[in-house]
Scaffold this active site. Structure first.
Site, PDB file in Angstrom:
ATOM      1  N   LEU A 313       0.765  -1.182   0.014  1.00  0.00           N
ATOM      2  CA  LEU A 313      -0.094   0.180   0.200  1.00  0.00           C
ATOM      3  C   LEU A 313       0.965   1.129  -0.128  1.00  0.00           C
ATOM      4  O   LEU A 313       2.029   1.259   0.537  1.00  0.00           O
ATOM      5  CB  LEU A 313      -1.128  -0.052   1.185  1.00  0.00           C
ATOM      6  CG  LEU A 313      -1.916  -1.387   1.462  1.00  0.00           C
ATOM      7  CD1 LEU A 313      -2.553  -1.167   2.616  1.00  0.00           C
ATOM      8  CD2 LEU A 313      -2.878  -1.343   0.346  1.00  0.00           C
ATOM      9  N   ASP A 314       0.410   2.277  -0.664  1.00  0.00           N
ATOM     10  CA  ASP A 314       1.243   3.530  -0.656  1.00  0.00           C
ATOM     11  C   ASP A 314       1.268   4.478   0.343  1.00  0.00           C
ATOM     12  O   ASP A 314       2.321   5.002   0.459  1.00  0.00           O
ATOM     13  CB  ASP A 314       0.553   4.249  -2.001  1.00  0.00           C
ATOM     14  CG  ASP A 314      -0.680   4.853  -1.701  1.00  0.00           C
ATOM     15  OD1 ASP A 314      -1.438   4.431  -0.781  1.00  0.00           O
ATOM     16  OD2 ASP A 314      -1.019   5.809  -2.341  1.00  0.00           O
ATOM     17  N   LYS A 315       0.516   4.405   1.212  1.00  0.00           N
ATOM     18  CA  LYS A 315       0.492   5.051   2.716  1.00  0.00           C
ATOM     19  C   LYS A 315      -0.048   4.392   4.005  1.00  0.00           C
ATOM     20  O   LYS A 315      -1.144   3.590   3.323  1.00  0.00           O
ATOM     21  CB  LYS A 315       0.133   6.453   2.371  1.00  0.00           C
ATOM     22  CG  LYS A 315      -1.553   6.725   2.093  1.00  0.00           C
ATOM     23  CD  LYS A 315      -1.901   8.326   1.650  1.00  0.00           C
ATOM     24  CE  LYS A 315      -3.378   8.126   1.504  1.00  0.00           C
ATOM     25  NZ  LYS A 315      -3.744   9.423   1.067  1.00  0.00           N
ATOM     26  N   THR A 318      -4.442   3.764   4.148  1.00  0.00           N
ATOM     27  CA  THR A 318      -5.258   3.580   2.741  1.00  0.00           C
ATOM     28  C   THR A 318      -6.450   2.497   2.972  1.00  0.00           C
ATOM     29  O   THR A 318      -7.444   2.569   2.434  1.00  0.00           O
ATOM     30  CB  THR A 318      -4.406   3.187   1.887  1.00  0.00           C
ATOM     31  OG1 THR A 318      -3.205   4.081   1.666  1.00  0.00           O
ATOM     32  CG2 THR A 318      -5.012   3.033   0.619  1.00  0.00           C
TER      33      THR A 318
END
Length: 426
Positions: A313-315, A318
């Site tokens: 996941l990017d952050k 999320t």
């Protein structure tokens, strides 16, 4: 609407075809049991012909598009069975194939219904300021630099920059974030977001076709048209499989001098599950994902997910379930936690904000009886004020409930958490 009507007509034809095939099969079996074999064969033939005709039309359409699939083998098996008097076998193949195509149509229809909620949100018009007036213009006429008015409840038509002091936007259709976002003047508003607050002005930054929501719609439409590698593999080998099956059937006929043996080979080789399993599974997968708000770019990425072992996941934050929950209650006054929660939830009943609904849910989970609020005023995205059992209440963020700014416990929350402040006039 025309597309929906055409789809409904196609589904009705497939339903009718399956019904006739089943009726013919059942009637033929009953007639055969009662000693009427000739009439039974006529019933089986009557049940087969509608499915065969519909299949031939589909094959002609596929050939015109340059596609040759395994449905040709199903047509050959039905034709040969009818030609050599094996009407029962022909009717069974008709039931299998028409039933499979109806299941595929049902799966595709479900996918279309799930996607329709997304596609139907695409705005067709925009409210544009021009010469001191507000005109309702087609979306294609909006150009960068136009000043637009976004009424409450409307979908932002194009990407732009907030011109008003602020805006309160529901971006769940774009980002999956369940909590509406408060944007200040100068922030960028993405097309596809819904205005959950007061009307605001914005400056168009891109044309409609270049905006965020238009890109999402294009991805969805492409996903509905796409084929997965597995489906393409089945199509690629279908012609070879067809030739091998026909060759074996002819060899059986030649070796035994019995055409019924050739019919048996073709019927057994008719791969109804192989023809239909891949598209049905993929369309159902896309539909199920859309039901939970997950948009998959196409059949190929969906199939690739079966080989996925790691998700990055990017952050932080999320991946959430989209439902806020009350984790802690602090009361800095004579009221107990339950009493404070009951008063706050009684006022929050009037709000549809996700946080307000979380407060109400927490109160009900504790078995608290809520009162009816009066003189309620809600500031979208900020909070709610009103009277509960004669007490003046303000429930919302720190900036809205300014009387609680200096109260103990007014401190930053942990990442991913927020604070709901309650001020009560006792």
């Amino acid at each position: 609407m025309q597309g929906q009507s055409d789809t409904f007509s196609i589904d009705r034809v497939k339903t009718t075809t399956l019904g006739l095939a089943l009726a013919g099969l059942a009637a033929g079996i009953a007639l055969h049991v009662f000693g009427l074999p000739a009439t039974a064969r006529a019933a089986w033939m009557a049940g087969t012909l509608p499915a065969l005709v519909a299949l031939l039309f589909e094959i002609v359409g596929s050939v015109r598009r340059g596609e040759v699939g395994l449905d040709v083998l199903a047509a050959l098996s039905m034709c040969s069975a009818l030609l050599f008097g094996e009407t029962l076998a022909a009717c069974i193949v008709a039931v299998m194939y028409s039933g499979g195509t109806l299941l595929e149509a049902i799966a595709e229809g479900r996918a279309r219904r799930e996607m329709h909620a997304l596609l139907s949100r695409v705005p067709r018009f925009a409210m544009r300021h021009r010469d001191g007036q507000i005109d309702r213009v087609p979306l294609d006429e909006v150009v960068p630099g136009d000043r637009l008015l976004i009424p409450q409840g409307d979908v932002v038509p194009v990407d732009g920059t907030i011109l008003s002091e602020g805006a309160f936007l529901d971006t769940s259709a774009l980002t999956g974030e369940s909590l509406p976002q408060h944007l200040a003047a100068g922030d960028e508003a993405l097309s596809g977001a819904t205005n959950a607050g007061e009307p605001f002005d914005m400056i168009a930054k891109r044309r409609a076709g270049e905006s965020t929501y238009a890109g999402i719609v294009r991805l969805v439409e492409a996903a509905q048209r796409s084929k997965a590698p597995m489906a393409r593999l089945a199509d690629r080998w279908s012609l070879g499989f067809l030739l091998v099956a026909v060759a074996i059937a002819l060899a059986a006929w030649w070796a035994t001098a019995d055409p019924v043996r050739a019919v048996a080979v073709l019927v057994i080789a008719t791969p109804c599950p192989l023809i239909l399993a891949v598209p049905v599974a993929l369309v159902a997968g896309l539909s199920r994902a859309a039901h939970f708000g997950v948009l998959v770019k196409g059949a190929k990425p969906l199939e690739a997910m079966a080989r996925t072992h790691t998700l990055v996941l990017d952050k932080t934050g999320t991946l959430t379930d989209g439902r806020p929950q009350i984790t802690r209650i602090e009361s800095h006054g004579p009221l107990s936690e339950d009493a404070l929660l009951r008063l706050a939830a009684s006022l929050e009943q009037v709000s549809q904000h996700p946080v307000a609904q979380a407060v109400v849910a927490a109160a009900k989970s504790r078995g608290l009886t809520l009162a009816t609020p009066a003189e309620v005023h809600e500031s979208p995205g900020e909070g709610v004020a009103g009277l509960v059992e004669g007490h003046g209440l303000r429930v919302g963020g720190f900036n809205y409930v300014h009387a609680a700014l200096d109260a103990p416990g007014s401190r930053p929350e942990a990442p991913g958490a927020g604070a709901v402040v309650v001020a009560v006039a006792l």
